[in-house]
Design an enzyme around this catalytic site. Structure first.
Site, short mmCIF file in Angstrom:
data_model
loop_
_atom_site.label_atom_id
_atom_site.label_comp_id
_atom_site.label_asym_id
_atom_site.label_seq_id
_atom_site.Cartn_x
_atom_site.Cartn_y
_atom_site.Cartn_z
CG HIS A 1 9.44 -7.28 47.38
ND1 HIS A 1 8.61 -7.78 48.34
CD2 HIS A 1 9.96 -6.15 47.90
CE1 HIS A 1 8.62 -6.98 49.39
NE2 HIS A 1 9.44 -5.98 49.15
CG ASP B 1 3.56 -9.66 55.98
OD1 ASP B 1 3.10 -9.89 54.84
OD2 ASP B 1 3.96 -8.54 56.35
CG HIS C 1 10.35 -10.57 52.61
ND1 HIS C 1 10.11 -10.98 51.33
CD2 HIS C 1 9.32 -9.73 52.91
CE1 HIS C 1 8.99 -10.43 50.87
NE2 HIS C 1 8.49 -9.67 51.82
CE LYS D 1 5.00 -12.12 51.92
NZ LYS D 1 4.54 -10.76 52.18
CD GLU E 1 7.66 -3.26 56.97
OE1 GLU E 1 7.25 -2.72 55.93
OE2 GLU E 1 7.10 -4.24 57.49
CE LYS F 1 13.51 -4.99 49.64
NZ LYS F 1 12.91 -3.68 49.55
CE LYS G 1 3.70 -4.72 58.57
NZ LYS G 1 4.30 -4.41 57.26
C1 BG6 Z 1 5.77 -7.29 52.10
C2 BG6 Z 1 4.96 -7.42 53.36
O1 BG6 Z 1 6.07 -8.55 51.57
O2 BG6 Z 1 6.99 -6.61 52.39
C3 BG6 Z 1 4.70 -6.06 53.96
O3 BG6 Z 1 3.74 -8.06 53.05
C4 BG6 Z 1 5.99 -5.30 54.17
O4 BG6 Z 1 4.01 -6.20 55.21
C5 BG6 Z 1 6.81 -5.29 52.89
O5 BG6 Z 1 5.64 -3.96 54.54
C6 BG6 Z 1 8.19 -4.71 53.13
O6 BG6 Z 1 8.83 -4.54 51.90
P1 BG6 Z 1 9.95 -3.41 51.71
O7 BG6 Z 1 10.44 -3.63 50.32
O8 BG6 Z 1 9.25 -2.09 51.92
O9 BG6 Z 1 10.99 -3.66 52.75
#
Ligand code: BG6
Length: 492
Positions: free
Chosen positions: A180, A237, A242, A150, A218, A184, A341
């Site tokens: 991704h 994003d 996700h 992505k 985050e 998980k 964030k």
């Molecule tokens: C990514 C985003 O797809 O996922 C990032 O582009 C984000 O901005 C990240 O920080 C978060 O992934 P994880 O696995 O750390 O929760």
């Protein structure tokens, strides 16, 4: 986490963008961990390609460095690194020109029958040129696969264009679109929890579930990715991919099997059933925010604008929204989503809040009776909590307390859970696309997201500011409190 290792046949993996951040930080460590578990072996080949001029030995040194944090300095693992990096090669290839392609072709064509996977760990602009060159050089064999990261486009139209370009060269079943989050462990556990237990599924509907919350918070800021992030924002994003994927796994009907298309058909139905958010309802159903300076993890941190080096930006670093799924199972059960964030801590959690009991047989002194709640913690400290009302031990009356049946995966299963990319990369080699997004899913997600953007643009309101280290703008709290509910898990 104890697991049974199913080895995969030797394969060729070509990583475009092989000297990039994603390759060093995620892909090589993931491959190395699978190598340590003896999941693959010689004559597997990993060929990193990039525009940078570099000798293979120099590149292997860089990979070795990138793996240092995986090895924890153990001697035995250092030996393993030495064996692993022998599988890794480097070729200087220009995605936009002819440089290096002949060498790549020669390298790959000495074995045309094995699985070959092309991982495009590059910017979206290079997808078209690379795919065309793969076709022109006749590298797309029957056993070839392509892995795309992505963002797939920045709206429905651009996603469609990218999908068209790839689709002209690769058949849909050869295309692996990575989200991704689907790799998980706890996300996969959502399916285990729902479909491997008789307990929840009969209650899994609006008759019994009051609402659902999905929080992906985050504590980090934009971390040097400002140029990308400022064009994207939290909705594109995180939510488009996700969070919507999580929502789909919670809301979908039971698929007939774990077959890739059976699962993806069900997820697609959920995406199509999402009630549109547009200019008629965007102000009451969404909140967007942008962080200003504050304190995160005990240290002062600058504002978003400072981090991206701009005086002004309309990009949101936080979004909260209330989604509705218009179907028989979910009508009347809102799904509250939020992500941001510079939140107080990194936490990804899904909470299923069941409806309250219809009638209490207990006396007032027993105290209020809270709802049964199921919380699935995706990260960190993966686990599941089922919040129940139970009697507090002791004589003298009946006092009830809301307490969790608490299961931590780290305690229940030994060892570290594998990283998402480990599972996903091996799935590509095995040809299992269940945890990857199909073209129509990506496009359906954009179809729901695009009108939200259009409505925000029409409104011309800047994102609300929030202090770094807080749970977002106060309007996000109001969004859920208006419905007589509150965000679960906030300590602020
Ligand atoms: C990514 C985003 O797809 O996922 C990032 O582009 C984000 O901005 C990240 O920080 C978060 O992934 P994880 O696995 O750390 O929760």
């Amino acid at each position: 986490m104890s697991s049974r290792i199913v080895t995969v046949e030797p394969f060729d993996l070509v990583v475009f963008g092989g000297t990039g951040d994603l390759a060093y930080r995620k892909l090589f460590p993931a491959l190395f961990r699978r190598f340590l578990d003896k999941q693959f072996h010689k004559p597997t080949r990993i060929i990193a390609v990039a525009r940078q001029e570099m000798q293979t030995d120099e590149f292997r040194g860089a990979v070795e460095k990138a793996l240092a944090h995986v090895c924890h300095g153990s001697m035995q693992q250092s030996d393993e690194v030495a064996c692993f990096i022998k599988l890794v090669d480097y070729i200087n290839v220009d995605a936009l020109g002819e440089l290096g392609w002949a060498e790549l072709v020669a390298r790959l064509n000495d074995n045309k029958n094995r699985v070959r996977a092309f991982y495009l760990a590059t910017g979206p602009d290079l997808v078209g040129p690379i795919v065309k060159r793969l076709a022109a050089h006749d590298l797309v064999t029957e056993e070839a696969r392509i892995i795309i990261e992505k963002p797939i486009g920045h709206d429905g139209i651009s996603a469609g264009r990218i999908n068209d370009v790839i689709g002209q060269v690769f058949a849909e079943q050869q295309i692996y679109r990575i989200d991704h989050y689907l790799g998980k462990e706890t996300v996969q556990n959502l399916m285990a929890l729902r479909f491997a237990n008789a307990l929840f599924e009969p209650l899994w509907n609006s008759g019994h579930i009051d609402h659902v919350q999905i929080t992906v918070a985050e504590s980090i800021g934009v971390e040097g990715r400002g140029a990308y992030y400022d064009k994207s924002g939290a909705l594109r994003d995180m939510v488009q991919n996700h969070l919507l994927q999580l929502l789909c796994l919670i809301a979908m009907e039971p698929p007939v099997s774990l077959d890739a298309n059976a699962v993806r058909d069900e997820k697609l139905k959920v995406l199509k059933a999402l009630t549109p958010i547009d200019s008629t309802n965007v102000t009451s159903l969404t909140v967007r925010g942008q962080y200003r300076a504050g304190v995160s993890d005990g240290a002062a941190v600058p504002s978003y604008l400072y981090e991206i080096g701009q005086e002004q930006s309309n990009t949101e670093t936080f979004v909260a929204l209330k989604a509705a799924i218009a179907n028989w199972r979910w009508a009347g059960t809102p799904f509250y989503l939020r992500t941001g964030k510079r939140m107080p801590r990194r936490v990804s959690e899904i909470t299923i809040a069941f409806r309250r009991i219809p009638h209490s047989i207990f006396l007032r002194e027993t105290g209020p009776i809270a709802e049964t709640r199921l919380t699935i913690r995706l990260q960190p400290d993966e686990g599941i909590k089922l919040w129940l009302m139970l009697k507090e031990p002791g004589p003298g009356g009946m006092r009830l307390k809301h307490v969790p049946l608490d299961m931590s995966f780290a305690e229940a299963f030994s060892g570290d859970p594998p990283e998402a990319y480990e599972r996903l990369l091996m799935d590509v080699i095995r040809g299992n696309a269940t945890l990857f997004m199909r073209r129509d899913e990506v496009e359906a997600a954009w179809n729901w997201i695009d009108p939200i953007f259009d409505a925000w643009n029409e409104l011309r309101e800047p994102p609300r500011s929030y202090i770094a280290g807080s749970w977002g703008p106060s309007a996000s709290i109001a969004l859920i409190e208006r419905d007589g509910r509150n965000w679960i898990g906030d300590d602020g």
